[in-house]
Design an enzyme around this catalytic site. Sequence first.
Site, PDB file in Angstrom:
ATOM      1  N   HIS A   1     -13.936  20.317   0.794  1.00  0.00           N
ATOM      2  CA  HIS A   1     -12.899  19.208   0.206  1.00  0.00           C
ATOM      3  C   HIS A   1     -11.774  19.734  -1.003  1.00  0.00           C
ATOM      4  CE1 HIS A   1     -12.101  15.869  -1.440  1.00  0.00           C
ATOM      5  NE2 HIS A   1     -12.790  15.431  -0.667  1.00  0.00           N
TER       6      HIS A   1
ATOM      7  N   LEU B   1     -16.279  15.385  -7.487  1.00  0.00           N
ATOM      8  CA  LEU B   1     -14.981  15.038  -6.408  1.00  0.00           C
ATOM      9  C   LEU B   1     -14.345  14.271  -6.638  1.00  0.00           C
ATOM     10  CD1 LEU B   1     -14.603  15.200  -2.706  1.00  0.00           C
ATOM     11  CD2 LEU B   1     -16.442  13.509  -2.779  1.00  0.00           C
TER      12      LEU B   1
ATOM     13  N   GLN C   1     -17.685  22.464   5.307  1.00  0.00           N
ATOM     14  CA  GLN C   1     -16.363  21.632   4.994  1.00  0.00           C
ATOM     15  C   GLN C   1     -16.235  22.076   3.904  1.00  0.00           C
ATOM     16  OE1 GLN C   1     -16.171  17.032   5.022  1.00  0.00           O
ATOM     17  NE2 GLN C   1     -15.087  18.159   7.214  1.00  0.00           N
TER      18      GLN C   1
ATOM     19  N   HIS D   1     -18.252  21.609   0.241  1.00  0.00           N
ATOM     20  CA  HIS D   1     -19.188  19.789   0.034  1.00  0.00           C
ATOM     21  C   HIS D   1     -19.655  19.288   1.476  1.00  0.00           C
ATOM     22  CE1 HIS D   1     -17.903  15.966  -0.412  1.00  0.00           C
ATOM     23  NE2 HIS D   1     -17.338  15.441   0.773  1.00  0.00           N
TER      24      HIS D   1
ATOM     25  N   PHE E   1       0.814  -0.994   0.075  1.00  0.00           N
ATOM     26  CA  PHE E   1      -0.135   0.138   0.196  1.00  0.00           C
ATOM     27  C   PHE E   1       0.644   0.768  -0.008  1.00  0.00           C
ATOM     28  CE2 PHE E   1       0.183   1.271   4.479  1.00  0.00           C
ATOM     29  CZ  PHE E   1       0.441   0.653   4.828  1.00  0.00           C
TER      30      PHE E   1
ATOM     31  N   ARG F   1     -16.521  17.732  10.217  1.00  0.00           N
ATOM     32  CA  ARG F   1     -17.289  15.392  10.030  1.00  0.00           C
ATOM     33  C   ARG F   1     -15.897  15.130   9.008  1.00  0.00           C
ATOM     34  NH1 ARG F   1     -19.053  12.605   5.135  1.00  0.00           N
ATOM     35  NH2 ARG F   1     -17.641  14.638   3.488  1.00  0.00           N
TER      36      ARG F   1
ATOM     37  N   ARG G   1      -9.249  17.238   6.029  1.00  0.00           N
ATOM     38  CA  ARG G   1      -9.491  17.620   4.730  1.00  0.00           C
ATOM     39  C   ARG G   1      -9.820  18.766   5.250  1.00  0.00           C
ATOM     40  NH1 ARG G   1     -15.357  14.413   3.433  1.00  0.00           N
ATOM     41  NH2 ARG G   1     -14.056  13.358   2.702  1.00  0.00           N
TER      42      ARG G   1
ATOM     43  N   GLU H   1     -11.465  10.903  -1.639  1.00  0.00           N
ATOM     44  CA  GLU H   1     -10.243  10.976  -0.475  1.00  0.00           C
ATOM     45  C   GLU H   1      -9.630   9.754  -0.292  1.00  0.00           C
ATOM     46  OE1 GLU H   1     -10.666  13.705   2.902  1.00  0.00           O
ATOM     47  OE2 GLU H   1     -12.147  11.969   3.161  1.00  0.00           O
TER      48      GLU H   1
HETATM   49  C1  LIG Z   1     -19.008  13.638  -3.711  1.00  0.00           C
HETATM   50  C2  LIG Z   1     -19.538  13.516  -2.437  1.00  0.00           C
HETATM   51  C3  LIG Z   1     -18.645  12.594  -1.188  1.00  0.00           C
HETATM   52  C4  LIG Z   1     -18.937  12.085  -0.191  1.00  0.00           C
HETATM   53  N1  LIG Z   1     -18.406  11.073  -0.458  1.00  0.00           N
HETATM   54  C5  LIG Z   1     -18.782  10.471   1.121  1.00  0.00           C
HETATM   55  C6  LIG Z   1     -17.628   9.483   1.755  1.00  0.00           C
HETATM   56  O1  LIG Z   1     -16.637   8.783   1.150  1.00  0.00           O
HETATM   57  N2  LIG Z   1     -18.161   9.273   2.858  1.00  0.00           N
HETATM   58  C7  LIG Z   1     -18.881   9.732   3.893  1.00  0.00           C
HETATM   59  O2  LIG Z   1     -18.791   8.886   4.688  1.00  0.00           O
HETATM   60  N3  LIG Z   1     -19.800  10.826   3.334  1.00  0.00           N
HETATM   61  C8  LIG Z   1     -19.798  11.224   1.489  1.00  0.00           C
HETATM   62  N4  LIG Z   1     -20.370  12.607   1.858  1.00  0.00           N
HETATM   63  C9  LIG Z   1     -21.034  12.538   2.300  1.00  0.00           C
HETATM   64  C10 LIG Z   1     -22.554  11.913   2.094  1.00  0.00           C
HETATM   65  O3  LIG Z   1     -22.624  11.315   0.690  1.00  0.00           O
HETATM   66  C11 LIG Z   1     -23.941  12.692   2.659  1.00  0.00           C
HETATM   67  O4  LIG Z   1     -23.498  13.277   3.717  1.00  0.00           O
HETATM   68  C12 LIG Z   1     -25.262  11.161   3.060  1.00  0.00           C
HETATM   69  O5  LIG Z   1     -25.396  10.310   2.009  1.00  0.00           O
HETATM   70  C13 LIG Z   1     -26.305  12.343   3.003  1.00  0.00           C
HETATM   71  O6  LIG Z   1     -27.416  11.726   2.823  1.00  0.00           O
HETATM   72  P1  LIG Z   1     -28.761  11.751   3.377  1.00  0.00           P
HETATM   73  O7  LIG Z   1     -30.087  10.720   3.296  1.00  0.00           O
HETATM   74  O8  LIG Z   1     -28.537  12.420   4.266  1.00  0.00           O
HETATM   75  O9  LIG Z   1     -29.100  12.752   2.156  1.00  0.00           O
HETATM   76  P2  LIG Z   1     -29.306  13.233   0.094  1.00  0.00           P
HETATM   77  O10 LIG Z   1     -28.573  11.411   0.222  1.00  0.00           O
HETATM   78  O11 LIG Z   1     -28.665  13.746  -0.701  1.00  0.00           O
HETATM   79  O12 LIG Z   1     -31.332  12.630   0.486  1.00  0.00           O
HETATM   80  C14 LIG Z   1     -31.657  14.381   0.463  1.00  0.00           C
HETATM   81  C15 LIG Z   1     -33.200  12.929   0.176  1.00  0.00           C
HETATM   82  O13 LIG Z   1     -34.029  14.231   0.435  1.00  0.00           O
HETATM   83  C16 LIG Z   1     -34.873  14.575  -1.212  1.00  0.00           C
HETATM   84  N5  LIG Z   1     -34.837  16.384  -0.895  1.00  0.00           N
HETATM   85  C17 LIG Z   1     -34.440  17.134  -1.080  1.00  0.00           C
HETATM   86  N6  LIG Z   1     -35.046  18.290  -0.403  1.00  0.00           N
HETATM   87  C18 LIG Z   1     -36.576  18.028  -1.271  1.00  0.00           C
HETATM   88  C19 LIG Z   1     -37.729  18.353  -0.950  1.00  0.00           C
HETATM   89  N7  LIG Z   1     -37.470  19.346  -0.697  1.00  0.00           N
HETATM   90  N8  LIG Z   1     -38.566  17.636  -0.665  1.00  0.00           N
HETATM   91  C20 LIG Z   1     -38.839  16.635  -0.823  1.00  0.00           C
HETATM   92  N9  LIG Z   1     -36.894  16.237  -0.527  1.00  0.00           N
HETATM   93  C21 LIG Z   1     -36.517  16.249  -0.906  1.00  0.00           C
HETATM   94  C22 LIG Z   1     -33.829  14.240  -2.224  1.00  0.00           C
HETATM   95  O14 LIG Z   1     -34.613  14.452  -3.614  1.00  0.00           O
HETATM   96  C23 LIG Z   1     -33.176  13.286  -1.798  1.00  0.00           C
HETATM   97  O15 LIG Z   1     -33.999  12.144  -1.323  1.00  0.00           O
HETATM   98  C24 LIG Z   1     -20.231  12.595  -0.037  1.00  0.00           C
HETATM   99  C25 LIG Z   1     -20.851  13.813  -0.372  1.00  0.00           C
HETATM  100  C26 LIG Z   1     -20.850  14.157  -1.559  1.00  0.00           C
HETATM  101  C27 LIG Z   1     -21.066  15.287  -1.981  1.00  0.00           C
END
Ligand SMILES: Cc1cc2nc3c(=O)[nH]c(=O)nc-3n(C[C@H](O)[C@H](O)[C@H](O)COP(=O)(O)OP(=O)(O)OC[C@H]3O[C@@H](n4cnc5c(N)ncnc54)[C@H](O)[C@@H]3O)c2cc1C
Lengths: 216, 246, 612
Positions: free
Chosen positions: C257, C267, C255, C369, C117, C405, C301, C270
């Site tokens: 990224h 993105l 935060q 991010h 690694f 986070r 980060r 990481e």
């Molecule tokens: C590019 C990227 C990479 C990431 N990589 C990682 C990682 O490797 N490891 C890690 O732990 N975290 C990572 N994260 C963070 C993590 O993915 C998110 O914090 C997490 O998935 C959020 O999940 P959630 O269910 O809260 O929201 P989301 O999955 O964003 O879901 C939101 C939901 O709400 C709905 N919604 C929004 N507004 C409304 C509304 N007004 N009315 C009805 N529905 C609505 C949307 O349609 C969706 O279904 C990453 C984030 C990003 C952006």
Amino acid sequence: MAIDTTIYVRAPSGASAYLDGLQMLTGAGLILFMWSHMILVASVNLGPGAMNTIARFFEDTYMVQVGGPMIGLTFLLHFVLAARKVPFRVEQQSTIWKHSRMLRHTDTWLWLVQASTAMVILIMGSIHMWTVLTDLPITAAKSAARIQGGFWLVFYLILLPMVELHVGIGFYRIAVKWGLIGRKRRKGFKRFENILTVIFILIGLITIVRFMTLST
Amino acid sequence: MGRQLKFHIFRYNPEDTNSVPRTDDFYLEETESMTLFIALTRIREEQDPSLQFDFCCRAGICGSCAMVINGRPGLACKTLTRDLPAEITLMPLPVFKLIGDLSVDTGTWFRSMNEKVGSWIHNDEAFDPDAQEERMDNALAEEIYELERCVECGCCVAACGTANMREDFVGAVALNRIARFMLDPRDRRGEKEYFEVIGTDEGVFGCMGLLACEDVCPKELPLQDQLGILRRKMGWSALKRLFRVK
Amino acid sequence: MDTELADLLCIGAGLAGERVAIEAASCGFKAICLSIVPPRRSHSSAAQGGMQASLGNCAMGAGDNQDIHFQDTVKGSDWGCDQEVARLFVETAPRAVREMAFWGIPWNRVVPGKSAFFKGGKEYEKVEPKENKGLITARDFGGTAKWRTCYTSDGTGHTLLYTMDNKVVELGVAVHDRMEAISLIHDGETCTGVVARCLKTGRLKAYLARATLIATGGYGKIYKESTNAVINDGGGAIIALDTGVVPFGNPEAIQFHPTGIVPTNILVTEGCRGDGGTLLDVNEKRFMPDYEPEKAELASRDVVSRWMIHHIREGCGVKSPYGDHLWLDIRHLGERHIKTKLREVEEICNNFLGIDPVTQLIPVRPAQHYSMGGVKTNKDGAAYGLKGLFSAGEASCWDMHGFNRLGGNSLAETVVAGKIVGEKIAEFLKGYDVQFKTASVKDVADRVQERLERRISGKDGGESAFEVRNAMQDELMERVSIFRNGKDLEKAVENLQGIYERSKRVGLRSNGIGASPELALALKIQGMLRLAICVAYAALKRTESRGCHAREDYEARNDRDWLNRTLATWKEGEDLPTLNYEPASGVLEIPPGDRGYGVSKIITRDGETTGA
Ligand SMILES: Cc1cc2nc3c(=O)[nH]c(=O)nc-3n(C[C@H](O)[C@H](O)[C@H](O)COP(=O)(O)OP(=O)(O)OC[C@H]3O[C@@H](n4cnc5c(N)ncnc54)[C@H](O)[C@@H]3O)c2cc1C
Ligand code: HEM
Ligand code: HEM
Ligand code: SF4
Ligand code: F3S
Ligand code: FES
């Protein structure tokens, strides 16, 4: 879930599988026949004697008398099976036509070619088989006479490429549908298959020319 | 300096009684690393705010933005304009219900597809929160992941002549999904159960081997191979049934 | 108007929303999820790296346990988290990972034997133990003491979300996709559902529910450069703020990224740095070891992002038409590694930049991010201020992330919080009855309808919704990003208020019939601005540096005055939020101390100044 909420149970039936399998088998059988057939007929290129001898052999062993109608049956069966896939409704035809024009995707076009050549083969193939099988024995002289008549020349010039295209595409299709050829070998196999088709058409053409020039 | 791009875009808003299906033209100057996401967003914000299309992740991950790009279904967000000619024709995906312009309802289709093929681990045992996880070979895990990469974009369905002609055909995406669960030892379904789902003309035997699915899939899933494997497996399964002494 | 009834209404069908719905449905309650996009398109699918749980199966994770995970989380948060919640989280995470495995995630597994690694550009060797063959393995991630991040190649979020939605389909939980929540139905004390707008037809629909959950994910799209999806524009935050009684926790905790690609801000995971990728400057020289000799590229980060911006400001960035950037180098990881373990990264580079990371450098710069802040809840997930309202996932401020986070902790949060909050909601529903008042439903519906008509008719003016939004995004990017200072923040608040006034005068250019993307934006632009002002104003008021909140004019972390959490509410008719504060954590299992990386100037609770 633990509780099954389905209110009816569909008896599992293998019908689609059998029909599909049979379609493939009849297709494969016809391919084998067509390849042999082309080579047999092409034997005239080695001289009318060669063709006559071979024809005599098949007739003396009754392979033509029995095999001929068998091929006819296979031909019909294959038609019935494959017809399930052919779009007969105008609406479906226009859908697939528009779709193929939009997509500009070779394999989709090839299927259209397969389906449309099939219709020509169905009619012309039947006529041809009827003609040959009701006028036994097969001899180079009779064949040459037919072709030199003109009508059959045109007839074969149409049927030949139709059959070879259909056979070639069918061969390729069986291989990819049943996974005999994987994604990595697909391109190479398609090339191989194209070359094969061209070769068979060429042999066919040469044969026709030979019949034309054969003095009866 | 950039090329002048001409977009022919299909327009129709079914909710608007005054709207008729038509094609509108838009012009845009090409910029560096321009994707169709950038282009369409600019057209909406600068030229026609009523233009409907779908983007979500804009990173080729979520499958929202599938549309027909110069005749081929593909993900708009991962299509660079520099790979296209200066005239670009955009149409909504066929097969799916039109919502408006380039936007179609894939949600309903895929939900019902997932219900139809039983897209989940079938297992009657209860989860034991205190037990160690069931072991699995890493190679197998990666094999399953390979098939799980599908983003349900619908390109394979839209590109499939069979699916276009026959509404009840489940499409390569559903067959690939079944292949994924067949690999998974956690799913306790047997051959018979799988056969009931896809051993029909709506399933794998409806596929005519057009292979457009394989050629358009933006995630390059091994659809051709999976379809072949399934057809053989299901064929065997039917043969065995034929010769089984009742 | 169409009306639908449910026991639990989940606004959001990402990982968090669906996990909660599954829990409630398993207990026999009727749950409905709403989502802007089909559930599997939610932005959870974009997470590539992985999720943290202290299984300790792999060689480099040996000896890991919940205490170490807890320490990492608390330190990572710069002591801004609620330690009770963090404890609950680390205890449940391993079980949550195993449960997801049981439901079908193809987690990568331990392969016994030697393997190489990379760390910080150097090659090392590790030996995976035979007895752990086939158990869930983990990879390295920034800010953790052990390898703890469980993953499925580069598609962890994708497989999690697909598996979760499979479970939803199995249980028959209804998901109404393309249904956007516009306003909560409440009477100032109890929340009883939402009024939503259908994004297929444009029609309004009321959902009445005994419990309502906000799980709408992040709200990064108030910033111009963000790794978030285009739908992450704060819908959930907005409807909560709109109530005037539900507080928004730590809006200033945003935060960035380090590695968004230029220009699209997609993105690259990481994992690139975790596996040994390095950051180079204009001279193709590695610079992180100069700033962080020990952790280098693997520091948390916010630290990496900050040094990157710093290095660019020193004039060491690479000039490009899209502004200055730096290089990410993963070439030395080798073709095989890149094509298998980092395949999505390779695809991103090919598809969106047209470069090959096996032989070429990747242009990167920090982008917004993750939002640690959100709808403030107690440890059961119940929102402050309204009975019957809950929140989970990135949309919430539960609050285990504090001011930073850790990578991999947010995917874990969605499933862990989803499970815990789901259980608590099921408990809540068992003994709970509520009267749905038709009057308040009608009242909310009428108000939404009126707002909608005003926007369509252009009665209030003709401002373009897009232009107003762009102005807001630019303002936040310019003055409320990684480095902050009082002068800029004050200016930002003032400018944002000006833009807020413009947002009230938005009128449509299109006819607004049907789904109408323009109308959708016009309906929430005002709310987005309120949110943006909360971020800027809370950042202005917090006169210290903590986690990702870095003030140039207050460099020290100040535990004497700021070991607390901002609670922002927006009273109707006001043009600024009301800020209140509560202690960051009820229990301090680990007293505030040095994070072990980054600038470590600290004003202790006794008022002493330590560190540089
Ligand atoms: C590019 C990227 C990479 C990431 N990589 C990682 C990682 O490797 N490891 C890690 O732990 N975290 C990572 N994260 C963070 C993590 O993915 C998110 O914090 C997490 O998935 C959020 O999940 P959630 O269910 O809260 O929201 P989301 O999955 O964003 O879901 C939101 C939901 O709400 C709905 N919604 C929004 N507004 C409304 C509304 N007004 N009315 C009805 N529905 C609505 C949307 O349609 C969706 O279904 C990453 C984030 C990003 C952006
Ligand atoms: C000498 C005669 C023929 C030969 C050698 C032949 C051969 C084949 C082969 C090998 C296939 C592929 C089978 C498969 O994919 O399973 C095929 C398919 C097909 N054949 Fe024929 N065929 C012949 C005559 C006909 C006729 C008369 C018809 C009349 C309708 C026909 C219609 C079709 C159709 C529609 C298909 C496509 C089926 C599908 O895609 O599933 N063929 N043929
Ligand atoms: C058992 C059945 C068949 C017999 C005995 C038979 C026999 C012959 C004979 C003797 C010829 C030489 C020409 C002639 O005499 O007219 C010929 C040519 C031909 N046959 Fe058949 N045939 C049979 C079936 C078929 C079928 C099913 C097809 C395709 C659908 C077909 C396609 C052709 C073609 C295209 C030629 C022209 C050959 C060339 O150009 O080389 N035949 N056949
Ligand atoms: S198989 Fe490929 S084309 Fe089909 S839905 Fe999945 S990702 Fe899209
Ligand atoms: S395009 Fe369609 S017909 Fe089969 S091979 Fe693919 S599903
Ligand atoms: S927007 Fe997500 S795949 Fe294109």
